[in-house]
Design a protein around this motif. Structure first.
Motif, mmCIF file in Angstrom:
data_model
loop_
_atom_site.group_PDB
_atom_site.id
_atom_site.type_symbol
_atom_site.label_atom_id
_atom_site.label_comp_id
_atom_site.label_asym_id
_atom_site.label_seq_id
_atom_site.Cartn_x
_atom_site.Cartn_y
_atom_site.Cartn_z
ATOM 1 N N LEU A 105 15.078 -22.611 -39.108
ATOM 2 C CA LEU A 105 16.110 -21.575 -39.117
ATOM 3 C C LEU A 105 16.098 -20.854 -40.456
ATOM 4 N N ARG A 106 16.079 -21.608 -41.530
ATOM 5 C CA ARG A 106 16.041 -21.019 -42.869
ATOM 6 C C ARG A 106 14.766 -20.218 -43.086
ATOM 7 N N ARG A 107 13.631 -20.765 -42.667
ATOM 8 C CA ARG A 107 12.355 -20.070 -42.830
ATOM 9 C C ARG A 107 12.337 -18.760 -42.033
ATOM 10 N N MET A 108 12.850 -18.796 -40.800
ATOM 11 C CA MET A 108 12.858 -17.602 -39.959
ATOM 12 C C MET A 108 13.602 -16.453 -40.636
ATOM 13 N N LEU A 109 14.719 -16.777 -41.286
ATOM 14 C CA LEU A 109 15.560 -15.749 -41.878
ATOM 15 C C LEU A 109 15.138 -15.366 -43.294
ATOM 16 N N GLU A 110 14.235 -16.131 -43.897
ATOM 17 C CA GLU A 110 13.854 -15.865 -45.284
ATOM 18 C C GLU A 110 12.413 -15.407 -45.470
ATOM 19 N N LEU A 111 11.504 -15.779 -44.570
ATOM 20 C CA LEU A 111 10.080 -15.544 -44.808
ATOM 21 C C LEU A 111 9.570 -14.344 -44.025
ATOM 22 N N PRO A 112 8.987 -13.340 -44.690
ATOM 23 C CA PRO A 112 8.326 -12.246 -43.968
ATOM 24 C C PRO A 112 7.148 -12.786 -43.160
ATOM 25 N N GLY A 113 6.949 -12.261 -41.961
ATOM 26 C CA GLY A 113 5.823 -12.700 -41.137
ATOM 27 C C GLY A 113 5.941 -14.121 -40.637
ATOM 28 N N TRP A 114 7.176 -14.642 -40.582
ATOM 29 C CA TRP A 114 7.389 -16.027 -40.159
ATOM 30 C C TRP A 114 6.861 -16.291 -38.754
ATOM 31 N N ARG A 115 6.283 -17.477 -38.572
ATOM 32 C CA ARG A 115 5.979 -18.030 -37.256
ATOM 33 C C ARG A 115 6.610 -19.406 -37.176
ATOM 34 N N PRO A 116 7.056 -19.817 -35.988
ATOM 35 C CA PRO A 116 7.659 -21.155 -35.882
ATOM 36 C C PRO A 116 6.714 -22.241 -36.377
ATOM 37 N N MET A 117 7.262 -23.209 -37.104
ATOM 38 C CA MET A 117 6.421 -24.334 -37.544
ATOM 39 C C MET A 117 6.053 -25.243 -36.377
ATOM 40 N N TRP A 118 6.887 -25.274 -35.327
ATOM 41 C CA TRP A 118 6.641 -26.189 -34.220
ATOM 42 C C TRP A 118 5.450 -25.706 -33.399
ATOM 43 N N HIS A 119 4.427 -26.529 -33.303
ATOM 44 C CA HIS A 119 3.216 -26.170 -32.559
ATOM 45 C C HIS A 119 3.175 -26.832 -31.193
ATOM 46 N N SER A 120 3.352 -28.156 -31.142
ATOM 47 C CA SER A 120 3.274 -28.853 -29.859
ATOM 48 C C SER A 120 3.926 -30.221 -29.951
ATOM 49 N N TYR A 121 4.484 -30.637 -28.808
ATOM 50 C CA TYR A 121 5.033 -31.976 -28.622
ATOM 51 C C TYR A 121 4.319 -32.590 -27.417
ATOM 52 N N ASP A 122 3.807 -33.767 -27.583
ATOM 53 C CA ASP A 122 3.266 -34.528 -26.451
ATOM 54 C C ASP A 122 4.079 -35.816 -26.382
ATOM 55 N N ILE A 123 5.180 -35.754 -25.637
ATOM 56 C CA ILE A 123 6.186 -36.811 -25.628
ATOM 57 C C ILE A 123 6.321 -37.371 -24.213
ATOM 58 N N PRO A 124 6.242 -38.690 -24.030
ATOM 59 C CA PRO A 124 6.385 -39.251 -22.677
ATOM 60 C C PRO A 124 7.746 -38.960 -22.074
ATOM 61 N N GLY A 125 7.737 -38.505 -20.819
ATOM 62 C CA GLY A 125 8.972 -38.276 -20.087
ATOM 63 C C GLY A 125 9.692 -36.994 -20.410
ATOM 64 N N LEU A 126 9.113 -36.123 -21.244
ATOM 65 C CA LEU A 126 9.787 -34.883 -21.612
ATOM 66 C C LEU A 126 9.835 -33.944 -20.413
ATOM 67 N N PRO A 127 11.032 -33.479 -20.004
ATOM 68 C CA PRO A 127 11.124 -32.605 -18.832
ATOM 69 C C PRO A 127 10.438 -31.266 -19.073
ATOM 70 N N ASP A 128 9.875 -30.707 -18.045
ATOM 71 C CA ASP A 128 9.256 -29.382 -18.131
ATOM 72 C C ASP A 128 10.317 -28.338 -18.416
ATOM 73 N N GLY A 129 9.954 -27.351 -19.221
ATOM 74 C CA GLY A 129 10.826 -26.213 -19.447
ATOM 75 C C GLY A 129 11.835 -26.382 -20.567
ATOM 76 N N ILE A 130 11.896 -27.555 -21.197
ATOM 77 C CA ILE A 130 12.853 -27.757 -22.285
ATOM 78 C C ILE A 130 12.343 -27.117 -23.569
ATOM 79 N N LEU A 131 11.087 -27.381 -23.916
ATOM 80 C CA LEU A 131 10.553 -26.900 -25.176
ATOM 81 C C LEU A 131 9.984 -25.492 -25.037
#
Length: 288
Positions: free
Chosen positions: A259-285
């Motif tokens: 959240l802080r990076r999004m509002l402060e950094l020019p050209g920001w991209r989300p740091m989150w790339h991927s989660y491979d988590i057992p049982g994670l429901p589709d469509g949440i992430l």
């Protein structure tokens, strides 16, 4: 045996990331209150108030190379294996943590929720640290108090928008939410269709956003702006202080670095790339 893997992206050089993964001085900035590392001597430990079950070091080094470190971690009576390392994918530098075993998503067990949210929180710290920015902070497992304060170089209106606009929220938090944006309206992670008991909005104005969850817990964001900057105070209350919801607490904190990076950094991209988590429901992430 299930394995969960979380990947975050960074612009930092591989050598700098490896140093942060394997040097005690660095670990004490982004991971834990205390750390001791002697790779040649086979020692890799961290402990303290920011570490679950952290009254002493419970890790044992299993291996390391120029891009990774691998260790076991005796936590809550179970031995886990953790791999921390750097990956190169499609021209991007990623930091990955893989933990075995990994609890299935949505168990509703506090220890499981801690295992699911500890690594996202400290990975956010790690990205900030290796890119030369101040880390966001930690969960203190020695106190039931859940109050967190930090500054963002943005207006309160921009932060309220990031908290209440589903599209903006999904970008920095990495997950979908649905909202009826008015006092008395509903709020839920995922969708109303998937949640029979959504939270209720009890405050929503330019300086305050608060949610009342059905278990009696309240999450509150208070904003005080001045000269284009905002001091954000985040508080969770209304829970059993004998069993604080550290997992849910770290879940929220894990998103605030981006959240802080999004509002402060020019050209920001989300740091989150991927989660491979057992049982994670589709469509949440919502990851890129």
């Amino acid at each position: 045996m299930s394995t969960g893997t979380i990947r975050v992206r960074t612009s930092a050089p591989v050598a700098r990331i490896h140093q942060a993964l394997t040097t005690a001085d660095d670990l004490r900035v982004w991971l834990a209150e205390h750390a001791h590392v002697d790779l040649e001597g086979g020692e890799y430990e961290f402990w303290g108030r920011y570490t679950p079950d952290g009254e002493r070091g419970r890790q044992k080094l299993l291996g390391h190379d120029d891009t990774s470190v691998r260790f076991s971690w005796q936590l809550y009576g179970t031995e886990y294996t953790v791999d921390l390392g750097v990956e190169q994918r499609d021209g991007e530098t990623l930091i990955a943590v893989a933990q075995t075993p990994y609890p299935s998503w949505g168990l509703g067990d506090e220890q499981a929720e801690i295992l699911q949210t500890f690594w996202p929180l400290v990975l956010g710290n790690l990205v900030e640290h290796v890119e030369g920015r101040p880390v966001l902070g930690f969960c203190d497992f020695t106190t039931p108090e859940q109050r967190f304060e930090f500054d963002i170089a943005a207006t309160p209106a921009a932060i309220i928008d990031a908290l209440t606009d589903p599209d903006v929220f999904a970008r920095w938090f990495g997950a979908r939410m649905e909202i009826e944006p008015h006092v008395g309206g509903r709020w839920t992670m995922g969708s109303f269709e998937q949640n029979d008991h959504p939270a209720k909005i009890i405050a929503l104005d330019e300086g305050h956003f608060a949610l009342d969850f059905r278990e009696g817990m309240v999450a509150s964001w208070e904003l005080k702006g001045s000269e284009g900057r905002t001091h954000l105070t985040f508080v969770q209350s209304g829970f059993d202080t004998g069993n604080p919801p550290y997992g849910a607490w770290m879940g929220w904190l894990s998103g605030f670095a981006d959240l802080r990076r999004m509002l402060e950094l020019p050209g920001w991209r989300p740091m989150w790339h991927s989660y491979d988590i057992p049982g994670l429901p589709d469509g949440i992430l919502v990851l890129e």
